[in-house]
Every structure is written in C-alpha cells, then in structure tokens.
Design a protein around this motif. Structure first.
Motif, mmCIF file in Angstrom:
data_model
loop_
_atom_site.group_PDB
_atom_site.id
_atom_site.type_symbol
_atom_site.label_atom_id
_atom_site.label_comp_id
_atom_site.label_asym_id
_atom_site.label_seq_id
_atom_site.Cartn_x
_atom_site.Cartn_y
_atom_site.Cartn_z
ATOM 1 N N GLU A 95 0.836 -1.209 0.000
ATOM 2 C CA GLU A 95 0.000 0.000 0.000
ATOM 3 C C GLU A 95 0.858 1.241 0.000
ATOM 4 O O GLU A 95 0.482 2.282 -0.532
ATOM 5 C CB GLU A 95 -0.945 0.012 1.220
ATOM 6 N N SER A 99 0.778 4.168 -2.905
ATOM 7 C CA SER A 99 0.342 5.493 -2.484
ATOM 8 C C SER A 99 1.396 6.572 -2.728
ATOM 9 O O SER A 99 1.236 7.693 -2.257
ATOM 10 C CB SER A 99 -0.019 5.475 -0.995
ATOM 11 N N ARG A 104 0.042 10.156 -7.877
ATOM 12 C CA ARG A 104 -1.031 11.140 -7.798
ATOM 13 C C ARG A 104 -0.796 12.273 -8.816
ATOM 14 O O ARG A 104 -1.710 12.699 -9.511
ATOM 15 C CB ARG A 104 -1.154 11.694 -6.375
ATOM 16 N N ASN A 147 -2.971 4.081 -5.654
ATOM 17 C CA ASN A 147 -4.003 4.601 -4.757
ATOM 18 C C ASN A 147 -4.457 5.983 -5.245
ATOM 19 O O ASN A 147 -5.212 6.669 -4.563
ATOM 20 C CB ASN A 147 -3.378 4.687 -3.343
ATOM 21 N N ASP A 150 -8.278 6.513 -5.839
ATOM 22 C CA ASP A 150 -9.151 6.178 -4.708
ATOM 23 C C ASP A 150 -9.978 4.911 -4.907
ATOM 24 O O ASP A 150 -11.157 4.869 -4.553
ATOM 25 C CB ASP A 150 -10.084 7.355 -4.397
ATOM 26 N N LYS A 153 -11.445 3.782 -1.603
ATOM 27 C CA LYS A 153 -12.539 4.598 -1.091
ATOM 28 C C LYS A 153 -13.825 4.281 -1.857
ATOM 29 O O LYS A 153 -14.907 4.224 -1.292
ATOM 30 C CB LYS A 153 -12.192 6.079 -1.292
HETATM 31 C C1 NAG Z 1 -4.719 6.238 -0.143
HETATM 32 O O1 NAG Z 1 -5.329 7.469 -0.512
HETATM 33 C C2 NAG Z 1 -6.204 8.008 0.456
HETATM 34 C C3 NAG Z 1 -6.714 9.303 -0.099
HETATM 35 O O2 NAG Z 1 -7.557 9.114 -1.125
HETATM 36 C C4 NAG Z 1 -5.498 8.241 1.757
HETATM 37 O O3 NAG Z 1 -6.429 8.684 2.734
HETATM 38 C C5 NAG Z 1 -4.832 6.959 2.214
HETATM 39 O O4 NAG Z 1 -4.084 7.222 3.378
HETATM 40 C C6 NAG Z 1 -3.932 6.432 1.130
HETATM 41 N N1 NAG Z 1 -3.323 5.183 1.562
HETATM 42 C C7 NAG Z 1 -2.060 5.145 2.013
HETATM 43 C C8 NAG Z 1 -1.569 3.816 2.459
HETATM 44 O O5 NAG Z 1 -1.332 6.114 2.031
#
Ligand code: NAG
Length: 359
Positions: A95, A99, A104, A147, A150, A153
C-alpha cells in the motif's frame, strides 16, 4: 548599443519562431504553475519507466554482476529464484508503494478518473475485464496499480490486482516494483489463485483482455477492441465462479497519436511480425515533449476515465463445455457494448462519432 542588441534579439526570436513554424513545433508557455510542472515531470518519469524500465533494470543488474558488489547480485539472484512463483500466488502488494505521490501527480496530469456504476460486494471476488488496451493501458494502471484514483474509497473492502504477462516477473529489480504495485501474472494458476473463494474475499483480478495485439489499433477517438476470439478469461471466470465486470477506459486512445498502420500496411505487417516473435507489440508512443507540444514520447494531457460496470454473475462450473463458454461470452460482449453506449456521452466530447468496434 542597447538598440543594436535589442534588434538582434528581435531578429533572433523572429527566426526562432519561423523555424518553429516550419518544423511545426508549438512551444509550451513559460508561466506554468508548479503543480502542472510536477505533473509533467511525473508523466515524463513514468513513460520512461514503461518504455525503458525493464531494459534499464537488466543493464543495472549486469553492471552489478561485473562490479565488486557481485555478491549482492548473487544474493539477489538466489532470492529471486526462490521467490519466482510469487507472481502466481497473489503477488506482494504494498500500500505504501501504491500510495507514492508520484502516482497522484501522474493521475492529475491527464487526469485519470475512476468511476463506479454500482457497488461491489466485498465478500465476493470479481474478474474485471478491461478495455481498451490503448498504447499503454494508462487507465488500468492509474486505477488498479495505484491509490491515486481512490479505488479503496470507491470500493470499500476490495483489493485489486492488475494482470500482466508472466515474463515481466523474470526481470530482476523491475519485478519488485511490479509486485509492489499489486501486479500478478496472467497464468491460469495465478488467476484461479486470486479468485479462490477459500483464500480471498473482495479480490479483483483486472485483466486487459485485448492485450498487446489490441495496442496496434490504438488511435485517437477510435475504440477497436479484441474480444471475439478471447475465451480464456471466460473459462477462468466460470471455473472460479467469480462475477465478470466490464471495465471501460474512455479516452485511453487519445493520449498518443501513433502513425497510421491499417491492416496489411508495411508498418502493420512489421508490427505483427515482431509481436508474433516476441509477444511485445512495437508501438510508437508519439505524444509531445516536455517543453513543446509537437514531438516526443510524453503522453498528451487528455482525460482518461475508467468506468467499472455492473458485475455479471457467472455460475461456478469446473468443466465448462465450449457451448457454455460461448453463451457467457455472448452475454458479456453484449454488456460491454451496452456499457460503452450508455457511458460514452458522459466522458467523451466526441461521443457522437465514438463507436465500439469489437473484433
Ligand atoms: C490512499 O489514498 C487516500 C486518499 O484518497 C489516503 O487517505 C490513504 O491514506 C492512502 N493510503 C495510504 C496507504 O497512504
């Protein structure tokens, strides 16, 4: 003196713009905000990673073998051999890597967006059948390897794995990045493992059905996909009982302008030959450059929207007959066509001319 200088500058800039016009170069403006510059940088690094990452990783590894740190290469090689099956056994998603801020900025460059049409049930496994391949499957990469759009989410409790050819996991160092991004091998063993209800809940295996062959048909505003002769994924879905989800990336073909290569043209015959020999389609990712918009491999800033359609339940069947496979295949094809037609208006400016051609 000052007057002389300014007339020289003026003359220079005039001939510069004349040469630019002659070559058809359109320069990027100078006053670009920092966030956009970072997006361009992220896209630049990414396209070089995709195009040359594997060759560079092999080069690095060979350099390491012939350096005084040869023992590190030996240790890595031994570990890699021991680890070689991981791409068939669920992979090694991180993860943290998924991320990275890099992804992004990359997603915001186009931007890439992920859209759901219905909720998915996190107690089930799904097979995402993604179209089109485009030149480099950007929508699937952005949405299912990172990530940045999203996924978690949008689909709480679900995990996604992009599926690619097993050969990529034989490349030292590069394989570790691919595994960290959640990518797994396309072997039947790997797919059945990911979709096994006894092992996982809420797993999505995201396959790009047309594969490299479809990449040769990626031209702006065109959506030509290969599905009629692709039956293996249907059989795997039936064997595992995973629901089939049509996934379509609108705009995927708009981010490059590859040269025209109609069937039977010299270029196309060359591309097909190389693909038959190596499994890799020689593509020409013609986009823009960092400082101008006319030449280069940097993708064009054009929106890519990956739409996840409604799942189609598939009855578990360990030994499906050809007729049973064909029936599921036909229904899936119809659903893909419907997804394209109902969603295209929302995501394509040129939706009136956009046709899905299934071959
Ligand atoms: C993945 O993205 C979300 C925001 O959309 C964030 O809140 C979350 O912490 C992220 N996951 C990691 C492991 O950073």
């Amino acid at each position: 003196m000052i007057e002389n200088l300014s007339s020289i500058v003026e003359a220079l800039s005039k001939s510069f713009s004349q040469i630019s016009t002659l070559l058809g170069i359109q320069w990027a403006p100078m006053d670009i905000p920092m966030s956009r510059r970072l997006q361009t940088f992220a896209a630049f690094l990414w396209i070089y990673l995709i195009l040359f990452g594997e060759a560079f990783a092999i080069y690095l590894f060979i350099r390491l073998v012939y350096s005084k740190y040869w023992w590190a290469a030996l240790l890595y090689g031994a570990w890699m051999l021991n680890d070689i099956e991981i791409c068939n056994r669920g992979g090694r998603s991180s993860e943290w890597v998924r991320s990275w801020i890099w992804w992004r900025y990359l997603a915001d460059y186009f931007p890439i967006k992920l859209v759901k049409t219905v909720d998915l049930d996190p107690s089930k496994n799904y097979m995402f059948a993604c179209f089109p391949h485009g030149v480099i499957s950007l929508g699937a990469f952005g949405s299912f390897c990172t990530n940045a759009t999203d996924f978690k989410k949008l689909f709480p409790g679900m995990t996604c794995h992009l599926i690619t050819l097993g050969g990529h996991f034989l490349v030292p160092l590069f394989r570790d990045l691919a595994l960290a991004l959640g990518i797994c091998s396309s072997s039947e063993q790997s797919l059945l493992y990911l979709l096994d209800k006894k092992k996982y809940e809420g797993n999505c295996a995201c396959m790009i059905i047309g594969g490299a062959a479809e990449a040769l048909d990626a031209h702006p505003k065109e959506y030509k996909v290969i599905l009629n002769r692709r039956k293996g994924f249907i059989r795997v879905a039936m064997k595992s009982g995973a629901a089939l989800v049509p996934v379509f990336s609108f705009g995927e073909t708009d981010i490059f302008r590859p040269p025209n290569n109609p069937e039977n043209s010299l270029l196309r015959r060359f591309q097909e030959k190389v693909r038959q020999l190596t499994g890799i389609s020689p593509m020409f990712p013609m986009g823009r450059g960092v400082f101008q918009y006319s030449y280069g491999v940097l993708p064009i800033r054009a929106p890519v929207t990956t739409v996840v359609g409604a799942p189609m339940e598939v009855k578990r069947n360990l030994e499906p007959t050809n007729e049973e496979i064909d029936a599921v295949h036909a229904e899936f094809t119809e659903r893909l066509q419907t997804l394209f037609e109902t969603e295209k208006k929302k995501y394509l400016k040129y939706y009136e001319e956009a046709r899905l051609v299934i071959t």
